[in-house]
Design an enzyme around this catalytic site. Structure first.
Site, PDB file in Angstrom:
ATOM      1  N   SER A  15     -25.402  -4.427  -1.759  1.00  0.00           N
ATOM      2  CA  SER A  15     -23.861  -4.081  -1.923  1.00  0.00           C
ATOM      3  C   SER A  15     -23.483  -3.366  -1.850  1.00  0.00           C
ATOM      4  O   SER A  15     -21.797  -2.656  -1.506  1.00  0.00           O
ATOM      5  CB  SER A  15     -22.713  -5.178  -2.517  1.00  0.00           C
ATOM      6  OG  SER A  15     -23.089  -5.382  -3.637  1.00  0.00           O
ATOM      7  N   THR A  16     -24.256  -2.183  -1.750  1.00  0.00           N
ATOM      8  CA  THR A  16     -23.307  -1.273  -1.720  1.00  0.00           C
ATOM      9  C   THR A  16     -22.883   0.171  -0.111  1.00  0.00           C
ATOM     10  O   THR A  16     -21.818   0.949  -0.608  1.00  0.00           O
ATOM     11  CB  THR A  16     -24.032   0.198  -2.110  1.00  0.00           C
ATOM     12  OG1 THR A  16     -24.979   0.955  -1.683  1.00  0.00           O
ATOM     13  CG2 THR A  16     -23.825   0.003  -4.170  1.00  0.00           C
ATOM     14  N   GLY A  18     -23.498  -1.841   4.384  1.00  0.00           N
ATOM     15  CA  GLY A  18     -24.321  -2.349   4.658  1.00  0.00           C
ATOM     16  C   GLY A  18     -23.377  -3.840   5.336  1.00  0.00           C
ATOM     17  O   GLY A  18     -22.487  -3.662   5.189  1.00  0.00           O
ATOM     18  N   ILE A  19     -24.166  -4.497   5.319  1.00  0.00           N
ATOM     19  CA  ILE A  19     -23.835  -5.961   5.492  1.00  0.00           C
ATOM     20  C   ILE A  19     -23.373  -6.611   4.073  1.00  0.00           C
ATOM     21  O   ILE A  19     -21.871  -7.313   4.439  1.00  0.00           O
ATOM     22  CB  ILE A  19     -24.736  -7.078   6.208  1.00  0.00           C
ATOM     23  CG1 ILE A  19     -25.141  -6.834   7.718  1.00  0.00           C
ATOM     24  CG2 ILE A  19     -24.662  -8.637   5.868  1.00  0.00           C
ATOM     25  CD1 ILE A  19     -26.254  -7.561   8.084  1.00  0.00           C
ATOM     26  N   TYR A 154     -42.461  -8.180   8.007  1.00  0.00           N
ATOM     27  CA  TYR A 154     -41.084  -8.227   7.808  1.00  0.00           C
ATOM     28  C   TYR A 154     -40.070  -9.487   8.704  1.00  0.00           C
ATOM     29  O   TYR A 154     -39.318 -10.649   7.478  1.00  0.00           O
ATOM     30  CB  TYR A 154     -39.348  -7.328   8.852  1.00  0.00           C
ATOM     31  CG  TYR A 154     -38.535  -7.514   8.658  1.00  0.00           C
ATOM     32  CD1 TYR A 154     -37.191  -7.464   7.057  1.00  0.00           C
ATOM     33  CD2 TYR A 154     -37.444  -8.112   9.778  1.00  0.00           C
ATOM     34  CE1 TYR A 154     -36.030  -7.536   7.700  1.00  0.00           C
ATOM     35  CE2 TYR A 154     -36.325  -8.373   9.636  1.00  0.00           C
ATOM     36  CZ  TYR A 154     -35.652  -8.069   8.369  1.00  0.00           C
ATOM     37  OH  TYR A 154     -34.261  -8.073   8.994  1.00  0.00           O
TER      38      TYR A 154
HETATM   39  N1  LIG Z   1     -29.423  -4.335   9.903  1.00  0.00           N
HETATM   40  C1  LIG Z   1     -29.582  -5.788  10.877  1.00  0.00           C
HETATM   41  O1  LIG Z   1     -29.642  -5.463  11.763  1.00  0.00           O
HETATM   42  C2  LIG Z   1     -30.170  -7.117  10.044  1.00  0.00           C
HETATM   43  C3  LIG Z   1     -30.469  -7.756  11.288  1.00  0.00           C
HETATM   44  C4  LIG Z   1     -31.116  -8.755  10.665  1.00  0.00           C
HETATM   45  C5  LIG Z   1     -30.971  -9.522   9.316  1.00  0.00           C
HETATM   46  N2  LIG Z   1     -30.836  -8.255   8.598  1.00  0.00           N
HETATM   47  C6  LIG Z   1     -30.069  -8.726   6.733  1.00  0.00           C
HETATM   48  O2  LIG Z   1     -29.249  -8.561   6.211  1.00  0.00           O
HETATM   49  C7  LIG Z   1     -29.643  -7.526   4.925  1.00  0.00           C
HETATM   50  C8  LIG Z   1     -28.915  -6.746   4.451  1.00  0.00           C
HETATM   51  O3  LIG Z   1     -29.212  -5.290   5.486  1.00  0.00           O
HETATM   52  P1  LIG Z   1     -28.270  -3.801   6.187  1.00  0.00           P
HETATM   53  O4  LIG Z   1     -29.000  -3.982   7.464  1.00  0.00           O
HETATM   54  O5  LIG Z   1     -26.824  -4.243   5.129  1.00  0.00           O
HETATM   55  O6  LIG Z   1     -29.095  -3.099   4.743  1.00  0.00           O
HETATM   56  P2  LIG Z   1     -28.831  -1.599   4.773  1.00  0.00           P
HETATM   57  O7  LIG Z   1     -28.172  -1.037   5.198  1.00  0.00           O
HETATM   58  O8  LIG Z   1     -30.270  -0.896   4.331  1.00  0.00           O
HETATM   59  O9  LIG Z   1     -28.110  -1.880   2.960  1.00  0.00           O
HETATM   60  C9  LIG Z   1     -29.045  -1.398   1.870  1.00  0.00           C
HETATM   61  C10 LIG Z   1     -27.979  -1.946   1.293  1.00  0.00           C
HETATM   62  O10 LIG Z   1     -29.162  -2.711   0.347  1.00  0.00           O
HETATM   63  C11 LIG Z   1     -28.920  -2.026  -0.877  1.00  0.00           C
HETATM   64  N3  LIG Z   1     -30.120  -2.391  -1.514  1.00  0.00           N
HETATM   65  C12 LIG Z   1     -31.883  -1.415  -1.189  1.00  0.00           C
HETATM   66  N4  LIG Z   1     -32.624  -1.786  -1.691  1.00  0.00           N
HETATM   67  C13 LIG Z   1     -32.134  -2.350  -2.551  1.00  0.00           C
HETATM   68  C14 LIG Z   1     -32.849  -2.819  -3.952  1.00  0.00           C
HETATM   69  N5  LIG Z   1     -34.295  -2.591  -4.478  1.00  0.00           N
HETATM   70  N6  LIG Z   1     -31.891  -3.372  -5.183  1.00  0.00           N
HETATM   71  C15 LIG Z   1     -30.826  -3.435  -5.195  1.00  0.00           C
HETATM   72  N7  LIG Z   1     -30.004  -2.795  -3.590  1.00  0.00           N
HETATM   73  C16 LIG Z   1     -30.961  -2.269  -2.748  1.00  0.00           C
HETATM   74  C17 LIG Z   1     -28.179  -0.066  -0.979  1.00  0.00           C
HETATM   75  O11 LIG Z   1     -28.144  -0.084  -1.661  1.00  0.00           O
HETATM   76  P3  LIG Z   1     -28.979   1.183  -2.810  1.00  0.00           P
HETATM   77  O12 LIG Z   1     -29.098   1.896  -1.584  1.00  0.00           O
HETATM   78  O13 LIG Z   1     -27.552   2.160  -3.003  1.00  0.00           O
HETATM   79  O14 LIG Z   1     -29.604   1.357  -3.533  1.00  0.00           O
HETATM   80  C18 LIG Z   1     -27.731  -0.712   0.439  1.00  0.00           C
HETATM   81  O15 LIG Z   1     -26.256  -1.446  -0.817  1.00  0.00           O
HETATM   82  C19 LIG Z   1     -30.888  -7.632   4.629  1.00  0.00           C
HETATM   83  O16 LIG Z   1     -31.326  -8.781   4.047  1.00  0.00           O
HETATM   84  C20 LIG Z   1     -31.769  -7.914   5.979  1.00  0.00           C
HETATM   85  O17 LIG Z   1     -33.034  -7.728   6.347  1.00  0.00           O
HETATM   86  C21 LIG Z   1     -30.187  -6.579   8.982  1.00  0.00           C
END
Ligand SMILES: NC(=O)c1ccc[n+]([C@@H]2O[C@H](COP(=O)([O-])OP(=O)(O)OC[C@H]3O[C@@H](n4cnc5c(N)ncnc54)[C@H](OP(=O)(O)O)[C@@H]3O)[C@@H](O)[C@H]2O)c1
Length: 264
Positions: A15-16, A18-19, A154
């Site tokens: 949660s740093t 994105g979603i 994925y």
């Molecule tokens: N974006 C899309 O289009 C989309 C669509 C459908 C579903 N989703 C799902 O929504 C969720 C969030 O996706 P997002 O796109 O918002 O992600 P994102 O923008 O890639 O966000 C990354 C976040 O995850 C953290 N992170 C990554 N690996 C980590 C780990 N091993 N331990 C703790 N924190 C970790 C990062 O923190 P640090 O970098 O600070 O460690 C950052 O806060 C995921 O489950 C993804 O599959 C996303």
């Protein structure tokens, strides 16, 4: 609508940014005591500062831990043994042709995207059950229903989350603990935005063209024909976590811009 979240302790993994960050901010604005999580202390601290500015007076804390590993989940559980709301948001994606995905990637994707939520749910559900109130949300994806051919590994993890959430909800029948999945569609989070801008650079074009092209060719069934914002996804997550959502459990809720061509 009062979401009834005041004083509820909420852990949002990843949660740093994105979603996850958007969900954490909305929960904090609604009065929940939010725990931010990311892998490194500086990123967690930066997110906390942003959160404190966005939700003045909210009780917020943060923990640097790799939610994708057993040790990281153990550290989260040790630092915060009880929460009322668990949002299993953290997840990774990486497009790769099926023939080029080695065993190690299958195992890594399963561990990071699936076992993280399993480990934390196993740790937090007994407390929720004994207090007879709780919310567990798995942030899955439309990719759990419409498996993307460019990253089948994925898609596999996102389908697995749906199955786990439904199964867990059934084990909690008759309690006030709900377990649900939220399925975002393509969302302009940090990870996706970086991916899109890298692609724009590689193709010597601009981000808007890449977005147009992506929806025309890769996600033509999207009804909004654009990326959702993290805040749009966070609204549904916050609702599912709320006391108002007490009759919503064992289900998979979409915030996918209509990309899944199904009415059920
Ligand atoms: N974006 C899309 O289009 C989309 C669509 C459908 C579903 N989703 C799902 O929504 C969720 C969030 O996706 P997002 O796109 O918002 O992600 P994102 O923008 O890639 O966000 C990354 C976040 O995850 C953290 N992170 C990554 N690996 C980590 C780990 N091993 N331990 C703790 N924190 C970790 C990062 O923190 P640090 O970098 O600070 O460690 C950052 O806060 C995921 O489950 C993804 O599959 C996303």
């Amino acid at each position: 609508m009062d979401l009834g979240l005041k004083g509820k302790r909420a852990l949002v993994t990843g949660s740093t940014a994105g979603i996850g960050y958007a969900a954490a901010e909305l929960l904090a604005r609604e009065g929940a005591h939010v725990i931010i999580n990311g892998r490194t202390a500086p990123r967690v601290e930066a997110a906390l500062q942003k959160l404190r500015a966005a939700a003045p007076g909210a009780t917020v804390s943060g923990i640097a831990a790799d939610a994708g590993s057993a040790a990281g989940c153990a550290a989260l559980l040790a630092a915060h043994p009880d929460v009322d709301i668990l949002v299993n948001n953290m997840g990774i994606f990486e497009p790769k042709p099926f023939e080029q995905i080695p065993d190690e990637d299958w195992v890594r994707f399963f561990e990071v995207n699936v076992l993280s939520g399993v480990r934390l749910s196993r740790g937090y559900l007994p407390g929720m059950r004994s207090r007879n109130w709780g919310r567990v949300v798995f942030v899955s994806s439309e990719s759990g229903l419409q498996i993307p051919t460019e990253m089948i590994h994925y898609g596999m993890t996102k389908t697995a989350q749906l199955s786990i959430a439904r199964g867990l909800a059934e084990t909690l029948a008759g309690t006030n603990v709900t377990v649900n999945s939220v399925l975002p569609g393509p969302t302009a989070s940090e990870g996706v935005s970086t991916f899109v801008s890298d692609l724009a650079k590689a193709q010597s074009t601009d981000i808007a063209s890449v977005e147009r092209d992506f929806f025309k060719h890769a996600r033509p069934s999207s009804l909004i024909q654009r990326f959702a914002t993290p805040e749009e996804v966070a609204s549904l997550i916050a609702y599912v976590c709320s006391t108002a959502a007490s009759a919503t459990t064992g289900t998979a809720l979409r915030v996918d811009g209509g990309v899944v061509r199904s009415i059920a």
